[in-house]
Design an enzyme around this catalytic site. Structure first.
Site, mmCIF file in Angstrom:
data_model
loop_
_atom_site.group_PDB
_atom_site.id
_atom_site.type_symbol
_atom_site.label_atom_id
_atom_site.label_comp_id
_atom_site.label_asym_id
_atom_site.label_seq_id
_atom_site.Cartn_x
_atom_site.Cartn_y
_atom_site.Cartn_z
ATOM 1 N N GLU A 190 0.165 -12.386 0.015
ATOM 2 C CA GLU A 190 0.796 -11.683 -1.118
ATOM 3 C C GLU A 190 1.637 -12.612 -1.979
ATOM 4 O O GLU A 190 2.153 -12.214 -3.018
ATOM 5 C CB GLU A 190 1.705 -10.570 -0.587
ATOM 6 C CG GLU A 190 0.978 -9.584 0.293
ATOM 7 C CD GLU A 190 1.848 -8.413 0.675
ATOM 8 O OE1 GLU A 190 1.753 -7.382 -0.006
ATOM 9 O OE2 GLU A 190 2.600 -8.520 1.653
ATOM 10 N N CYS A 200 -6.717 -5.615 -0.041
ATOM 11 C CA CYS A 200 -6.201 -4.251 0.160
ATOM 12 C C CYS A 200 -5.248 -3.827 -0.956
ATOM 13 O O CYS A 200 -4.643 -2.767 -0.873
ATOM 14 C CB CYS A 200 -5.532 -4.112 1.524
ATOM 15 S SG CYS A 200 -4.076 -5.148 1.692
ATOM 16 N N HIS A 230 4.631 1.630 -6.159
ATOM 17 C CA HIS A 230 4.219 2.445 -5.015
ATOM 18 C C HIS A 230 4.119 3.915 -5.372
ATOM 19 O O HIS A 230 3.332 4.652 -4.780
ATOM 20 C CB HIS A 230 5.123 2.181 -3.818
ATOM 21 C CG HIS A 230 4.826 0.844 -3.217
ATOM 22 N ND1 HIS A 230 5.487 -0.293 -3.610
ATOM 23 C CD2 HIS A 230 3.869 0.456 -2.342
ATOM 24 C CE1 HIS A 230 4.970 -1.323 -2.967
ATOM 25 N NE2 HIS A 230 3.992 -0.898 -2.190
HETATM 26 C C1 PEP Z 1 -0.232 -5.387 -2.036
HETATM 27 O O1 PEP Z 1 0.819 -5.970 -2.308
HETATM 28 O O2 PEP Z 1 -1.288 -5.593 -2.649
HETATM 29 C C2 PEP Z 1 -0.274 -4.398 -0.956
HETATM 30 C C3 PEP Z 1 -1.400 -3.868 -0.576
HETATM 31 O O3 PEP Z 1 0.922 -4.012 -0.406
HETATM 32 P P1 PEP Z 1 1.906 -2.978 -1.132
HETATM 33 O O4 PEP Z 1 1.197 -2.420 -2.325
HETATM 34 O O5 PEP Z 1 2.281 -1.950 -0.156
HETATM 35 O O6 PEP Z 1 3.054 -3.862 -1.515
HETATM 36 MG MG MG Z 2 2.476 -5.796 -0.970
#
Ligand code: PEP
Ligand code: MG
Length: 596
Positions: free
Chosen positions: A462, A533, A214
């Site tokens: 996911e 996403c 992140h």
């Molecule tokens: C993902 O896991 O691809 C996602 C968009 O969520 P995050 O990156 O916030 O875990």
């Molecule tokens: Mg994620």
């Protein structure tokens, strides 16, 4: 001598500047430039903090001399003497003074910069007793920082503001001569990075972290040039070294030669031209050569990011990571969690910012590399934080908190089109509990007579289990959104934040592509929306393949939108579908993708 360190390329661009080493846990220390007129007062702040701490220690020593011998071991007095000696050490005082006078660093920053330099000297000492005095120095500095933090906060704010006003109004004599600064740290949390926007740093290098951590995602969103996973960077780079960050290649060059600098100057200019070219596509409709419309949405972390999303020409927000509203609050002196009204205001702000475009609000995804508070990274306490209590699991374990968030989102939906997105579901029982809680939130609002809007409800895919059950998920949800960052991590058993296994983190692994294809096809068969996403959506190397696999909706950091649009404009989905079928059937899809 010039040398390079290799890491992970996470945020594109090139920056050349001087290194500022920040020790773990010291990101909270204010870093800002002062004006020449403030030099004297900053020196006075340092002197005052030192006097306060000296005085405190003298007092303790005094008490010890009157205490019975058993209560006051002689080691303690000796230790206090060491602290007093460090406080009065001329080399330290001189160094701090130089950072303030020559470089115009604020007092706290000057103090911690000098601490980094002296700490290294301690590290290199052969005598173990002397080496251990580093801890004493850190304690002394910590005490001085605490003393300075105890000063009237408004005074500190005033000093910062004065420095900023002068810099923005061009009154700063130092501004024109100032070189970019590059932050070097062992690790930075995603929350640390949010402070970057208003900071003095032009780029950063960390020793740990992967491409889809992140921290890396936020860096891309903020357009900060960065390299993560550059092992030993904080050992090899010294305070104030000249450093080049090549964010495209994931390389850091320390003390570059003039030839290298010239080469990077050229690359920097090329990058600027490329960005200008892309900007021209902002108003161009995102349509392929064979007339397929492709929706390009933005991922945002904070409501204010909607401005960048609109500026990049996004057709809406495809992922609002609401957990950033919940992180690092206690350390900022706020209540542990934002209440319903505060959340409502944040969601409304995002909707207003998007000027009528839809906003997909994802419920909180806390845990793993996004702890609620700094320093409480779940990994320190749990062996497998990514497999633990995160995302919807956390929400279902905290139903009261979850209901607050659901009510706030439902209320915000009065102000525009909201899609509600649930992260990391894997079990039908979780789906049922979640939907029941959404209903309960509506019932509660009805009982209170509070207005709310209608929302579409979607699930993130996911976890491989969820991908394999896409058909089942579609019985319950209006749309699906594939979170490739986690889908890859969980399919391949590769921790997305662990640089030691980053070479195994492969978005083009046949198993990942096969799962994604199943999800896309299941949605298409039922006429339901599907998007991607995760970071793959913003990776221009993957655009053609995703289009060929039938994807027509992508959500990514606003900074990636125009580059992906360029790929869309060059694509012919009919031709790509034939090619994508071959890629999906291949044992090594990355070879075919590289050849295209
Ligand atoms: C993902 O896991 O691809 C996602 C968009 O969520 P995050 O990156 O916030 O875990
Ligand atoms: Mg994620």
């Amino acid at each position: 001598m010039s040398f390079s360190i290799h890491g992970q390329a996470v945020s594109r661009g090139i920056v050349v500047g001087r290194a500022v080493l920040v020790a773990a846990g010291r990101m909270d220390v204010a870093h800002y430039f002062i004006e020449p007129a403030q030099v004297t007062s900053e020196l006075q702040r340092i002197a005052k903090a030192r006097d306060v701490v000296v005085n405190e220690i003298e007092q303790v020593k005094l008490k010890l001399t009157h205490a019975p011998a058993t209560d006051a071991p002689s080691e303690l007095t000796a230790l206090l003497d060491v602290h007093l000696m460090l406080l009065q050490d001329e080399t330290i005082a001189h160094g701090v003074r130089e950072w303030i006078v020559e470089r115009r660093y604020n007092a706290e920053w000057a103090l911690t910069s000098q601490l980094e330099i002296i700490s290294r000297q301690f590290d290199e000492m052969e005598d173990p007793y002397l080496r251990e005095r580093k801890a004493d120095l850190e304690q002394v500095v910590q005490r001085m920082l605490a003393s300075m933090a105890g000063e009237s906060a408004s005074l500190l704010e005033q000093a910062k503001q004065a420095a900023q006003v002068a810099q923005f109004s061009g009154n700063s004599s130092a501004a024109s001569e100032r070189v970019p600064l590059i932050l070097i740290a062992r690790d930075l949390s995603p929350a640390d990075l949010l402070q970057f926007k208003d900071s003095v740093f032009a780029g950063f290098i960390t020793e740990v972290g992967g491409k889809t951590s992140h921290t890396a995602i936020v860096a891309r969103g903020l357009n900060i040039v960065a390299v993560v996973g550059a092992r030993s960077a904080s050992q090899l780079i010294k305070q104030d070294d000249w450093v080049v960050i090549d964010g495209d290649a994931g390389v850091v060059i320390v003390e570059p030669s003039p030839i290298i600098l010239e080469e990077y100057g050229f690359k920097q200019r090329e990058g600027t031209l490329e960005r200008e070219r892309l900007r021209r596509l902002r108003h161009t409709p995102s349509v392929t050569l064979d007339g397929q419309h492709v929706k390009l949405f933005a991922n945002i972390e904070l409501p204010q990011d909607s401005a960048a999303a609109v500026a990049a020409g996004a057709v809406g927000v495809g992922l609002f990571r609401t957990e950033f509203l919940f992180m690092s609050r206690v350390s900022k002196g706020m209540s542990k969690l934002p209440d319903e009204d505060e959340q409502y205001a944040a969601y409304k702000e995002a909707l207003d910012g998007m000027q009528g475009l839809p906003v997909t609000i994802r419920t909180i995804d806390i845990g793993a590399d996004k702890p609620l508070e700094r320093g409480s990274r779940s990994g320190d306490e749990h062996l497998n934080p990514a497999l633990g209590l995160r995302a919807i699991r956390w929400s279902l374990a905290e139903p009261t908190m979850f209901l607050v968030q659901l009510r706030a989102i439902l209320r915000a939906a009065v102000n525009g089109q909201v899609d509600l997105l649930i992260p990391m579901l894997a079990h039908v029982s979780e789906i049922k509990q979640t939907l029941a809680l959404i209903k309960r939130a509506k019932d509660q609002l009805d009982d209170q007579g509070v207005a709310y809007g209608s929302v579409r409800v979607g699930a993130m895919i996911e976890v491989p289990a969820a991908a394999m059950m896409a058909q089942v998920f579609l019985r319950y949800f209006d749309f699906l959104s594939i979170g490739t960052n986690d889908l890859i991590q969980y399919t391949l058993a590769v921790d997305r934040v662990d640089e030691a296994v980053s070479h195994l983190y492969d978005p083009l692994h046949p198993a990942v592509l096969s799962l994604m294809s199943q999800v896309i096809n299941a949605c298409k068969a039922q006429g339901k929306d599907v998007s991607v996403c995760g970071e793959m959506a913003g990776d221009t190397q993957c655009t053609a393949l995703l289009l060929g696999m039938g994807l027509r909706s992508f959500s990514m950091q606003p900074t990636q939108i125009l580059a992906v649009k360029q790929q869309v404009l060059r694509a012919h989905t009919g031709e790509l579908a034939v090619w994508a079928a071959d890629v999906l059937a291949s044992e090594e899809p990355s070879e075919l993708v590289a050849l295209r």
